[in-house]
Write a protein that holds these residues in place. Structure first.
Motif, PDB file in Angstrom:
ATOM      1  N   ARG A  38      21.190   6.307  70.029  1.00 52.67           N
ATOM      2  CA  ARG A  38      22.012   5.289  69.363  1.00 52.67           C
ATOM      3  C   ARG A  38      23.084   5.988  68.542  1.00 52.67           C
ATOM      4  O   ARG A  38      22.818   6.990  67.877  1.00 52.67           O
ATOM      5  CB  ARG A  38      21.138   4.429  68.461  1.00 52.67           C
ATOM      6  CG  ARG A  38      21.861   3.439  67.585  1.00 52.67           C
ATOM      7  CD  ARG A  38      20.870   2.557  66.843  1.00 52.67           C
ATOM      8  NE  ARG A  38      20.031   3.303  65.944  1.00 52.67           N
ATOM      9  CZ  ARG A  38      18.745   3.020  65.708  1.00 52.67           C
ATOM     10  NH1 ARG A  38      18.154   2.016  66.325  1.00 52.67           N
ATOM     11  NH2 ARG A  38      18.039   3.728  64.840  1.00 52.67           N
ATOM     12  N   GLN A  39      24.289   5.427  68.596  1.00 51.08           N
ATOM     13  CA  GLN A  39      25.368   5.932  67.750  1.00 51.08           C
ATOM     14  C   GLN A  39      25.944   4.769  66.965  1.00 51.08           C
ATOM     15  O   GLN A  39      26.603   3.894  67.541  1.00 51.08           O
ATOM     16  CB  GLN A  39      26.461   6.615  68.573  1.00 51.08           C
ATOM     17  CG  GLN A  39      27.504   7.302  67.709  1.00 51.08           C
ATOM     18  CD  GLN A  39      28.324   8.307  68.470  1.00 51.08           C
ATOM     19  OE1 GLN A  39      28.397   8.297  69.693  1.00 51.08           O
ATOM     20  NE2 GLN A  39      28.949   9.219  67.740  1.00 51.08           N
ATOM     21  N   ALA A  40      25.665   4.771  65.673  1.00 50.96           N
ATOM     22  CA  ALA A  40      26.206   3.741  64.793  1.00 50.96           C
ATOM     23  C   ALA A  40      27.639   4.109  64.419  1.00 50.96           C
ATOM     24  O   ALA A  40      28.014   5.283  64.478  1.00 50.96           O
ATOM     25  CB  ALA A  40      25.338   3.623  63.553  1.00 50.96           C
ATOM     26  N   GLY A  42      30.694   5.513  62.828  1.00 50.18           N
ATOM     27  CA  GLY A  42      30.901   6.573  61.851  1.00 50.18           C
ATOM     28  C   GLY A  42      29.752   7.546  61.703  1.00 50.18           C
ATOM     29  O   GLY A  42      29.779   8.397  60.812  1.00 50.18           O
ATOM     30  N   LYS A  43      28.759   7.442  62.575  1.00 52.14           N
ATOM     31  CA  LYS A  43      27.592   8.321  62.459  1.00 52.14           C
ATOM     32  C   LYS A  43      27.377   9.101  63.745  1.00 52.14           C
ATOM     33  O   LYS A  43      27.941   8.800  64.787  1.00 52.14           O
ATOM     34  CB  LYS A  43      26.348   7.506  62.114  1.00 52.14           C
ATOM     35  CG  LYS A  43      26.409   6.836  60.754  1.00 52.14           C
ATOM     36  CD  LYS A  43      25.078   6.224  60.398  1.00 52.14           C
ATOM     37  CE  LYS A  43      25.111   5.632  58.997  1.00 52.14           C
ATOM     38  NZ  LYS A  43      23.796   5.053  58.619  1.00 52.14           N
ATOM     39  N   GLN A  44      26.549  10.120  63.649  1.00 49.43           N
ATOM     40  CA  GLN A  44      26.228  10.923  64.823  1.00 49.43           C
ATOM     41  C   GLN A  44      25.239  10.195  65.729  1.00 49.43           C
ATOM     42  O   GLN A  44      24.480   9.341  65.286  1.00 49.43           O
ATOM     43  CB  GLN A  44      25.629  12.267  64.381  1.00 49.43           C
ATOM     44  CG  GLN A  44      26.628  13.205  63.740  1.00 49.43           C
ATOM     45  CD  GLN A  44      26.042  14.587  63.501  1.00 49.43           C
ATOM     46  OE1 GLN A  44      24.848  14.745  63.279  1.00 49.43           O
ATOM     47  NE2 GLN A  44      26.894  15.602  63.545  1.00 49.43           N
ATOM     48  N   ARG A  45      25.274  10.568  66.969  1.00 49.09           N
ATOM     49  CA  ARG A  45      24.330  10.028  67.927  1.00 49.09           C
ATOM     50  C   ARG A  45      22.936  10.538  67.597  1.00 49.09           C
ATOM     51  O   ARG A  45      22.749  11.728  67.306  1.00 49.09           O
ATOM     52  CB  ARG A  45      24.734  10.445  69.349  1.00 49.09           C
ATOM     53  CG  ARG A  45      24.066   9.689  70.456  1.00 49.09           C
ATOM     54  CD  ARG A  45      24.649  10.078  71.799  1.00 49.09           C
ATOM     55  NE  ARG A  45      26.067   9.757  71.894  1.00 49.09           N
ATOM     56  CZ  ARG A  45      26.780   9.903  73.013  1.00 49.09           C
ATOM     57  NH1 ARG A  45      26.185  10.342  74.118  1.00 49.09           N
ATOM     58  NH2 ARG A  45      28.061   9.606  73.022  1.00 49.09           N
ATOM     59  N   GLU A  46      21.941   9.659  67.656  1.00 53.70           N
ATOM     60  CA  GLU A  46      20.580  10.051  67.317  1.00 53.70           C
ATOM     61  C   GLU A  46      19.600   9.528  68.369  1.00 53.70           C
ATOM     62  O   GLU A  46      19.821   8.486  68.988  1.00 53.70           O
ATOM     63  CB  GLU A  46      20.185   9.490  65.942  1.00 53.70           C
ATOM     64  CG  GLU A  46      20.212   7.975  65.860  1.00 53.70           C
ATOM     65  CD  GLU A  46      19.719   7.442  64.524  1.00 53.70           C
ATOM     66  OE1 GLU A  46      19.312   8.236  63.658  1.00 53.70           O
ATOM     67  OE2 GLU A  46      19.740   6.207  64.347  1.00 53.70           O
ATOM     68  N   GLU A  88      21.257  -2.711  60.622  1.00 53.01           N
ATOM     69  CA  GLU A  88      21.604  -1.287  60.613  1.00 53.01           C
ATOM     70  C   GLU A  88      21.360  -0.613  61.957  1.00 53.01           C
ATOM     71  O   GLU A  88      21.701   0.569  62.127  1.00 53.01           O
ATOM     72  CB  GLU A  88      20.822  -0.550  59.506  1.00 53.01           C
ATOM     73  CG  GLU A  88      19.318  -0.691  59.590  1.00 53.01           C
ATOM     74  CD  GLU A  88      18.771  -1.812  58.725  1.00 53.01           C
ATOM     75  OE1 GLU A  88      19.457  -2.860  58.602  1.00 53.01           O
ATOM     76  OE2 GLU A  88      17.663  -1.630  58.188  1.00 53.01           O
ATOM     77  N   GLU A  89      20.780  -1.335  62.905  1.00 56.51           N
ATOM     78  CA  GLU A  89      20.575  -0.784  64.247  1.00 56.51           C
ATOM     79  C   GLU A  89      21.725  -1.143  65.192  1.00 56.51           C
ATOM     80  O   GLU A  89      21.654  -0.889  66.390  1.00 56.51           O
ATOM     81  CB  GLU A  89      19.226  -1.249  64.791  1.00 56.51           C
ATOM     82  CG  GLU A  89      18.082  -0.628  63.985  1.00 56.51           C
ATOM     83  CD  GLU A  89      16.712  -1.129  64.309  1.00 56.51           C
ATOM     84  OE1 GLU A  89      16.574  -2.329  64.659  1.00 56.51           O
ATOM     85  OE2 GLU A  89      15.758  -0.330  64.186  1.00 56.51           O
ATOM     86  N   GLY A  91      25.062  -0.577  67.058  1.00 55.51           N
ATOM     87  CA  GLY A  91      25.695   0.631  67.544  1.00 55.51           C
ATOM     88  C   GLY A  91      25.784   0.620  69.054  1.00 55.51           C
ATOM     89  O   GLY A  91      25.437  -0.364  69.707  1.00 55.51           O
TER      90      GLY A  91
END
Length: 123
Positions: A38-40, A42-46, A88-89, A91
């Motif tokens: 998942r990539q939200a 402005g955030k890194q892919r996790e 928050e999930e 993305g």
């Protein structure tokens, strides 16, 4: 030669569910571990979850008990059932697979990504 195609994303209210699918195609010999990332914004892919060819699963702590990863080896497809979704999930969810395939008469191994499917969880 090898392609991963995701589907199943969309807009859902908080607490809702979605089932994501990712199908691999091409001159496949074997698909090893398949995973969902998942990539939200402005955030890194996790990593969210992954599953081995023997169906051993791993989940990031935040989704344990709510998400279920599974695969159908006959269909070269991996699924992610997402329940009780949280805002928050939101993305882009990407499928990843370690694949052995035929190319030029030889067996080769590569790590492949799908194009991503958007999940938006509204509050």
């Amino acid at each position: 030669q090898v392609q991963l195609v995701e589907s199943g994303g969309g807009l859902v209210q908080a607490g809702g569910s979605l089932r994501l699918s990712c199908a691999a195609s091409g001159s496949l010999i074997r698909i090893n571990t398949m995973g969902w990332y998942r990539q939200a914004p402005g955030k890194q892919r996790e990593l969210v979850a992954d599953i081995t060819s023997g169906h051993i699963t791993t989940y990031t702590d935040s989704v344990k008990g709510r998400f279920t990863i599974s695969r159908d080896n006959a269909k070269n497809t991996v699924y992610l059932q997402t329940n009780s979704l949280k805002p928050e999930e939101t993305g882009v969810y990407y499928c990843n697979a370690a694949i052995r395939y035929y190319s030029g008469g030889l067996g080769r191994t590569g790590d492949y990504w799908g194009q991503g499917t958007q999940v938006i969880v509204s509050s």
